[in-house]
Design a protein around this motif. Structure first.
Motif, PDB file in Angstrom:
ATOM      1  N   UNK A  13       4.767  -8.100  16.898  1.00 49.62           N
ATOM      2  CA  UNK A  13       4.609  -7.103  17.954  1.00 49.62           C
ATOM      3  C   UNK A  13       5.078  -7.580  19.327  1.00 49.62           C
ATOM      4  N   UNK A  14       4.812  -8.828  19.655  1.00 42.13           N
ATOM      5  CA  UNK A  14       5.146  -9.338  20.977  1.00 42.13           C
ATOM      6  C   UNK A  14       6.639  -9.473  21.229  1.00 42.13           C
ATOM      7  N   UNK A  15       7.446  -9.342  20.183  1.00 42.94           N
ATOM      8  CA  UNK A  15       8.893  -9.533  20.331  1.00 42.94           C
ATOM      9  C   UNK A  15       9.681  -8.231  20.210  1.00 42.94           C
ATOM     10  N   UNK A  16       8.994  -7.086  20.055  1.00 42.66           N
ATOM     11  CA  UNK A  16       9.752  -5.835  20.085  1.00 42.66           C
ATOM     12  C   UNK A  16      10.178  -5.612  21.534  1.00 42.66           C
ATOM     13  N   UNK A  17      11.345  -5.000  21.747  1.00 46.74           N
ATOM     14  CA  UNK A  17      11.886  -4.887  23.111  1.00 46.74           C
ATOM     15  C   UNK A  17      10.869  -4.381  24.132  1.00 46.74           C
ATOM     16  N   UNK A  45       3.101 -13.530  23.982  1.00 41.01           N
ATOM     17  CA  UNK A  45       2.284 -14.382  23.107  1.00 41.01           C
ATOM     18  C   UNK A  45       0.964 -13.722  22.758  1.00 41.01           C
ATOM     19  N   UNK A  46       0.418 -12.966  23.694  1.00 38.95           N
ATOM     20  CA  UNK A  46      -0.867 -12.319  23.477  1.00 38.95           C
ATOM     21  C   UNK A  46      -0.746 -11.261  22.367  1.00 38.95           C
ATOM     22  N   UNK A  47       0.318 -10.474  22.418  1.00 39.27           N
ATOM     23  CA  UNK A  47       0.518  -9.435  21.389  1.00 39.27           C
ATOM     24  C   UNK A  47       0.748 -10.082  20.020  1.00 39.27           C
ATOM     25  N   UNK A  48       1.504 -11.172  20.010  1.00 46.04           N
ATOM     26  CA  UNK A  48       1.729 -11.866  18.735  1.00 46.04           C
ATOM     27  C   UNK A  48       0.432 -12.426  18.169  1.00 46.04           C
ATOM     28  N   UNK A  49      -0.436 -12.895  19.068  1.00 50.79           N
ATOM     29  CA  UNK A  49      -1.710 -13.437  18.601  1.00 50.79           C
ATOM     30  C   UNK A  49      -2.562 -12.339  17.959  1.00 50.79           C
ATOM     31  N   UNK A  50      -2.584 -11.169  18.604  1.00 49.01           N
ATOM     32  CA  UNK A  50      -3.328 -10.036  18.037  1.00 49.01           C
ATOM     33  C   UNK A  50      -2.807  -9.684  16.639  1.00 49.01           C
ATOM     34  N   UNK A  51      -1.475  -9.636  16.520  1.00 47.73           N
ATOM     35  CA  UNK A  51      -0.869  -9.285  15.229  1.00 47.73           C
ATOM     36  C   UNK A  51      -1.289 -10.297  14.164  1.00 47.73           C
ATOM     37  N   UNK A  52      -1.278 -11.575  14.529  1.00 48.86           N
ATOM     38  CA  UNK A  52      -1.627 -12.608  13.545  1.00 48.86           C
ATOM     39  C   UNK A  52      -3.101 -12.562  13.167  1.00 48.86           C
TER      40      UNK A  52
END
Ligand SMILES: *[C@@H]1O[C@H](CO)[C@@H](O)[C@H](O)[C@H]1NC(C)=O
Ligand SMILES: *[C@@H]1O[C@H](CO)[C@@H](O)[C@H](O)[C@H]1NC(C)=O
Ligand SMILES: *[C@@H]1O[C@H](CO)[C@@H](O)[C@H](O)[C@H]1NC(C)=O
Ligand SMILES: *[C@@H]1O[C@H](CO)[C@@H](O)[C@H](O)[C@H]1NC(C)=O
Ligand SMILES: *[C@@H]1O[C@H](CO)[C@@H](O)[C@H](O)[C@H]1NC(C)=O
Length: 371
Positions: A226-230, A242-249
Motif C-alpha cells: 500500500x505504501x508504494x502505490x503512487x 513506511x507507515x502504510x506498508x506496516x499496516x498492510x503487513x
C-alpha cells in the motif's frame, strides 16, 4: 438372416442420432455437476466490475468514464483499470463467463456467479458510509441471491452451487488508506494493532457469515504494498510510506493466522491466501524483470507520480495526463494496477507456487471436491 438386423438407413440415422444426443447430454450433465464451480466475488475496487454504477455515489468511487476500460473493453465499465481485473482472468481460467455485478443481474440471469464488490468498501461499516456497499451488506446480498436461486432452481441445486462455489475476497485497503487522507489523527486514539484487529474481526464475522449461508471455499487477496502505490508517495521525495506498508503487513499476518484458525475450526472450510504484498513489491522493485518500464508513476492522473487521482477528469480536478502504453506500467491510475499487472497476479493466484498462494492455489481450490 443378416437382413433382419440391418435397418433402412433413415431409421439407422435416427437411432444413431438419439444415441449420440443422449451421450452428449449425459456427459454435459456430468461436466456441469463436476466442473462448473460458481465464482462469488466480494470486496473493494480491486474486485469491483461495476457495482458502483448502480448505487448513489460520487465519481471518487466510480470508474465509468474514459479512459478507464480503454484497452480491453474499448469502453468504460466501472473497472478501475485500463482493462480486465484479477477476477476477470480467474473467471477465464476457471472456464466461466465474465462474472457481472450482482446489482446489474436480472432475475433468472444467474450464469456462473455474482460480483458484490464495491470500490471504496471496507470491512468497517463506517468506511465511506453512504457511498459504497460495505462488506456486511455484500453478505446480505449473497443471502438474498441464495433465496432467489432456491426459488428458481430448487433448494438442492441452489445449495450445491453455494457449497461448491469459490468466494474471492479483497478487502481492507480502504480502511488502511483512511488515516492518510480523511482521518489523519486516527492513530492518536487507537494503536495500529488494535485498528487492524477491528478490521480482521469484522472480516472474520463476514467469513463466518458466508460459511453459514453454505460457502466453503475462500480465496483471500491480502493487502498489497500500500505504501508504494503512487497516491501514497509523499510529494516531497517520492519514497514509499513506511507507515502504510506496516499496516498492510500487520493486516496480512493477522489475516493468514485467522484463516488457518477457521480451517481448523469449521468443518469443510478451505482457503487460498494470495500474498499480494510480495508479488506487488517484486514488480515495483524490479519492473523490468516482469516486462514493465514504470512502477512508480501511474499511467493516468496528474501531478508528481501522477499520484493525483484525477484520471478521467471527473473527480473535481479536470486536468490529467494519460500514457500511450499502459502495458508498460504497473499502475494504471494513482492506486490501481494495469491490466497487464492484473493478469500476472491472476496467473500467480491460479497456478502459482505455494510461496505466493497458499496453502493451495486456486486451480486446486476450484477442483477440490470438498468435505
Ligand atoms: C444521492 O446522493 C445525493 C448526495 O448525497 C443526494 O443529494 C441525493 O438525494 C441522493 N439520491 C438518491 C436517489 O438517493
Ligand atoms: C464492523 O465494524 C463496525 C464499526 O465500524 C461495526 O459497527 C459493525 O457491527 C462491525 N461488524 C460487521 C460484521 O460489519
Ligand atoms: C520522505 O518524506 C516523508 C514525508 O515527509 C518522510 O517521512 C521520509 O522520511 C522522507 N524519506 C526520505 C528518504 O527522505
Ligand atoms: C488533486 O489536484 C487538485 C488540484 O491541484 C487538488 O485540489 C486536489 O486536492 C488533489 N487531490 C489529491 C488527492 O491530491
Ligand atoms: C498457469 O495458468 C495460465 C493461465 O491458464 C497459463 O497461461 C500458464 O501457462 C500456466 N502456467 C503453468 C506453469 O502451468
Amino acid at each position: 438372416m443378416q437382413h433382419s438386423i440391418i435397418m433402412s438407413t433413415p431409421t439407422l440415422h435416427i437411432i444413431l442420432f438419439i444415441v449420440l444426443a443422449s451421450l452428449f447430454i449425459s456427459t454435459r450433465g456430468d461436466d456441469q455437476s463436476r466442473k462448473d464451480v460458481a465464482l462469488f466475488i466480494f470486496g473493494d475496487s480491486v474486485n469491483d466490475v461495476g457495482t458502483n454504477n448502480y448505487i448513489n455515489t460520487t465519481a471518487d468511487f466510480r470508474a465509468n468514464f474514459p479512459p478507464y476500460g480503454e484497452t480491453f473493453f474499448r469502453h468504460p465499465t466501472g473497472r478501475f483499470s485500463n482493462g480486465r481485473l484479477i477476477v476477470d482472468f480467474i473467471a477465464e481460467y476457471a472456464n466461466l463467463p465474465l462474472i457481472p455485478p450482482y446489482l446489474q443481474m436480472k432475475d433468472d440471469e444467474f450464469m456462473g456467479g455474482a460480483n458484490f464488490a464495491s470500490a471504496g468498501a471496507g470491512a468497517l461499516g463506517d468506511t465511506y458510509e453512504g457511498f459504497v456497499v460495505d462488506l456486511k451488506m455484500q453478505l446480505k446480498q449473497l443471502e438474498q441471491l441464495e433465496k432467489k436461486l432456491e426459488k428458481e432452481m430448487g433448494s438442492e441445486r441452489a445449495k450445491k452451487i453455494i457449497k461448491e462455489g469459490v468466494y474471492l475476497i479483497s478487502i481492507g485497503s480502504s480502511e488502511y488508506a483512511l488515516p492518510f487522507f480523511s482521518n489523519p489523527t486516527l492513530f492518536q486514539s487507537i494503536s495500529m494493532e488494535d485498528y487492524v484487529g477491528m478490521v480482521i474481526g469484522n472480516i472474520t464475522t463476514v467469513l463466518k457469515g458466508i460459511y453459514e449461508v453454505g460457502g466453503r471455499k475462500f480465496a483471500m487477496i491480502g493487502i498489497g504494498q500500500l505504501g508504494c502505490v503512487p497516491i501514497m508517495r509523499p510529494a516531497e521525495n517520492g519514497s514509499c510510506s513506511g507507515e502504510a506498508n506496516k499496516l498492510a503487513q500487520l493486516h496480512n499476518v493477522a489475516l493468514t493466522s485467522i484463516l488457518a484458525k477457521l480451517e481448523a475450526q469449521l468443518q469443510g472450510f478451505e482457503y487460498s491466501y494470495f500474498d499480494y504484498y510480495t508479488s506487488g513489491s517484486e514488480r515495483i522493485q524490479y519492473p523490468s524483470k516482469y516486462g514493465f518500464k514504470e512502477a512508480e508513476t501511474a499511467c493516468c492522473g496528474s501531478g508528481p507520480y501522477r499520484a493525483n487521482s484525477s484520471c478521467g477528469g471527473q473527480r473535481g480536478e479536470k486536468e490529467f495526463s494519460l500514457c500511450h502504453d499502459p502495458e508498460n506500467y504497473v499502475f494504471f491510475d494513482s492506486d490501481h494496477a494495469s491490466e497487464r499487472a492484473n493478469r500476472q497476479f491472476a496467473q500467480l493466484m491460479w497456478n502459482g507456487s505455494l510461496s505466493i498462494i497458499r496453502p493451495r492455489n486456486l486451480k486446486a481450490l476450484f477442483k477440490h471436491e470438498g468435505a
